[in-house]
Design an enzyme around this catalytic site. Structure first.
Site, PDB file in Angstrom:
ATOM      1  N   GLU A 148      -9.112  10.209  12.703  1.00 13.95           N
ATOM      2  CA  GLU A 148      -9.754   9.879  11.437  1.00 13.95           C
ATOM      3  C   GLU A 148     -11.280   9.909  11.593  1.00 13.95           C
ATOM      4  O   GLU A 148     -11.860   9.047  12.245  1.00 13.95           O
ATOM      5  CB  GLU A 148      -9.339   8.487  10.956  1.00 13.95           C
ATOM      6  CG  GLU A 148      -7.850   8.310  10.734  1.00 13.95           C
ATOM      7  CD  GLU A 148      -7.498   6.899  10.276  1.00 13.95           C
ATOM      8  OE1 GLU A 148      -8.422   6.188   9.799  1.00 13.95           O
ATOM      9  OE2 GLU A 148      -6.334   6.500  10.412  1.00 13.95           O
TER      10      GLU A 148
ATOM     11  N   HIS B 138       0.829  -1.194   0.000  1.00 10.96           N
ATOM     12  CA  HIS B 138       0.000   0.000   0.000  1.00 10.96           C
ATOM     13  C   HIS B 138       0.867   1.249   0.000  1.00 10.96           C
ATOM     14  O   HIS B 138       1.704   1.416   0.878  1.00 10.96           O
ATOM     15  CB  HIS B 138      -0.864   0.045   1.270  1.00 10.96           C
ATOM     16  CG  HIS B 138      -2.019  -0.884   1.270  1.00 10.96           C
ATOM     17  ND1 HIS B 138      -3.277  -0.503   0.875  1.00 10.96           N
ATOM     18  CD2 HIS B 138      -2.116  -2.190   1.615  1.00 10.96           C
ATOM     19  CE1 HIS B 138      -4.113  -1.540   0.991  1.00 10.96           C
ATOM     20  NE2 HIS B 138      -3.427  -2.570   1.433  1.00 10.96           N
TER      21      HIS B 138
ATOM     22  N   HIS C 234      -7.235   0.144  14.664  1.00  9.83           N
ATOM     23  CA  HIS C 234      -8.424  -0.184  13.884  1.00  9.83           C
ATOM     24  C   HIS C 234      -8.007  -0.725  12.526  1.00  9.83           C
ATOM     25  O   HIS C 234      -6.837  -0.695  12.144  1.00  9.83           O
ATOM     26  CB  HIS C 234      -9.323   1.046  13.711  1.00  9.83           C
ATOM     27  CG  HIS C 234      -8.663   2.219  13.071  1.00  9.83           C
ATOM     28  ND1 HIS C 234      -7.806   3.050  13.747  1.00  9.83           N
ATOM     29  CD2 HIS C 234      -8.727   2.708  11.805  1.00  9.83           C
ATOM     30  CE1 HIS C 234      -7.366   4.000  12.949  1.00  9.83           C
ATOM     31  NE2 HIS C 234      -7.906   3.811  11.754  1.00  9.83           N
TER      32      HIS C 234
ATOM     33  N   HIS D  32     -12.225   7.262  14.466  1.00 12.19           N
ATOM     34  CA  HIS D  32     -11.141   6.483  15.071  1.00 12.19           C
ATOM     35  C   HIS D  32     -10.134   7.466  15.631  1.00 12.19           C
ATOM     36  O   HIS D  32      -9.463   8.192  14.881  1.00 12.19           O
ATOM     37  CB  HIS D  32     -10.501   5.542  14.043  1.00 12.19           C
ATOM     38  CG  HIS D  32     -11.432   4.467  13.574  1.00 12.19           C
ATOM     39  ND1 HIS D  32     -11.852   4.355  12.276  1.00 12.19           N
ATOM     40  CD2 HIS D  32     -12.052   3.463  14.250  1.00 12.19           C
ATOM     41  CE1 HIS D  32     -12.673   3.318  12.154  1.00 12.19           C
ATOM     42  NE2 HIS D  32     -12.813   2.769  13.340  1.00 12.19           N
TER      43      HIS D  32
ATOM     44  N   HIS E 246      -3.830  -0.611  11.745  1.00 11.31           N
ATOM     45  CA  HIS E 246      -2.862   0.416  12.086  1.00 11.31           C
ATOM     46  C   HIS E 246      -3.342   1.248  13.266  1.00 11.31           C
ATOM     47  O   HIS E 246      -4.509   1.232  13.646  1.00 11.31           O
ATOM     48  CB  HIS E 246      -2.620   1.338  10.886  1.00 11.31           C
ATOM     49  CG  HIS E 246      -3.842   2.089  10.451  1.00 11.31           C
ATOM     50  ND1 HIS E 246      -4.891   1.498   9.794  1.00 11.31           N
ATOM     51  CD2 HIS E 246      -4.183   3.406  10.590  1.00 11.31           C
ATOM     52  CE1 HIS E 246      -5.823   2.405   9.528  1.00 11.31           C
ATOM     53  NE2 HIS E 246      -5.433   3.561  10.006  1.00 11.31           N
TER      54      HIS E 246
END
Length: 313
Positions: free
Chosen positions: A218, A169, A248, A242, A212
């Site tokens: 977030e 990613h 999460h 979050h 992560h």
């Protein structure tokens, strides 16, 4: 987070409306508004002209600009107000000249004035409180304007998505549409990132967002479709928070499916989620934490994750 009196911080709001503002106007002395409609078109009249904003589009209205909103029906969505700075395009770095949100795709209003002596109620958000006064004429009577301080809109369907074509990613910052940077380099008061339709082609990779913890807070919202990390319980119009350094990631069922999926090219379609990401620690209001609004079972989506590690392999 923060305080508009110090011109530092931000606030996130959810809105729902079923009536137009008609002879009312609004402006904020506290900050710039970034509006993300999820349902229902917004017909916005500003001092500098008119903007029609549909779901899958966004609009930014700077601090101090008066506006009103007319509706064609029920509408709901999200607003982020930043108390410091302004939203700008992120630096593209090695991406180069083109990619992400291209400057040519942003739209500004042309002057459109009203005539008449009908009275208007003007509402001002100042230091987090609402004040109002009456005018004996329309505030939208500007015949022409020029300059570089103006409202603007952007169609998220025009976002030029960047993604890996090999493995792993890239950082989610590649999905940034707009940013307002803080005084700490590389850390934002707010980044607007989106998760749009896109091809997934990574090899030897767990393709959904990885598990992560984040140095940022977030706040996520779902505009349409299914979010690939949470297929249940996060439908259009929902939102999640979050908090900073809270672990999460994908729910258990998504983890199992993605872990065993054939890694052939797959196109995610019909989806659009977004994130307000901030370096500040966000506080919630009492209202938003009431029982009928909160998913009390959200945490259970991770409880069926199984350990697959085998030291002998």
């Amino acid at each position: 987070a923060g305080d508009p009196t110090m011109k530092d911080g931000l606030a996130i709001y959810l809105y729902a409306a079923n009536a137009s503002m008609e002879k009312k106007a609004f402006y904020s002395s506290d900050g710039d508004f970034l509006i993300v409609p999820q349902l229902g078109d917004l017909y916005i009249t500003t001092e500098l002209g008119k903007l029609e904003v549909k779901p899958t589009e966004i609009v930014v209205i700077p601090r101090g600009i008066k506006f009103k909103v007319d509706l064609g029906g029920f509408s709901r969505g999200y607003v982020c107000e930043i108390f410091k700075g302004h939203f700008v395009l992120p630096d593209l770095g090695p991406i180069g000249a083109n990619g992400l949100a291209n400057p040519r795709d942003f739209q500004t209003p042309t002057a459109a004035y009203e005539e008449g002596q009908e009275s208007y109620t003007v509402i001002n958000k100042f230091q987090g409180e609402m004040f109002e006064y009456e005018m004996d004429h329309t505030p939208f009577d500007i015949v022409a304007w020029h300059g570089n301080y103006y409202p603007f809109k952007y169609d998220l369907a025009l976002f030029n998505t960047i993604n890996t074509v090999s493995y792993d990613h890239p950082d989610p910052s590649i999905f940034t549409v707009l940013t307002c940077q803080s005084d700490e380099k590389g850390s934002a008061i707010c980044d607007l990132a989106i998760f749009p339709p896109r091809w997934m082609v990574a090899e030897k990779t767990f393709r959904p967002p990885y598990y992560h913890r984040n140095a940022m807070s977030e706040f996520m919202g779902n505009i349409k479709g299914t979010y690939d990390a949470k297929e249940e319980g996060f439908g259009p119009g929902c939102s999640s928070l979050h908090s900073m350094m809270s672990a999460h990631g994908p729910e258990g069922d998504v983890f199992e499916k993605a872990s065993n999926a054939e890694l052939k090219p797959v196109k995610l379609e019909g989806n659009l989620a977004f994130m307000f990401e901030s370096c500040y620690q966000l506080k919630t209001t009492k209202y938003v934490m009431t029982d009928d609004l909160v998913d009390k079972n959200y945490w259970k989506c991770w409880q069926n994750i199984k350990t697959h590690f085998d030291a002998k392999k």
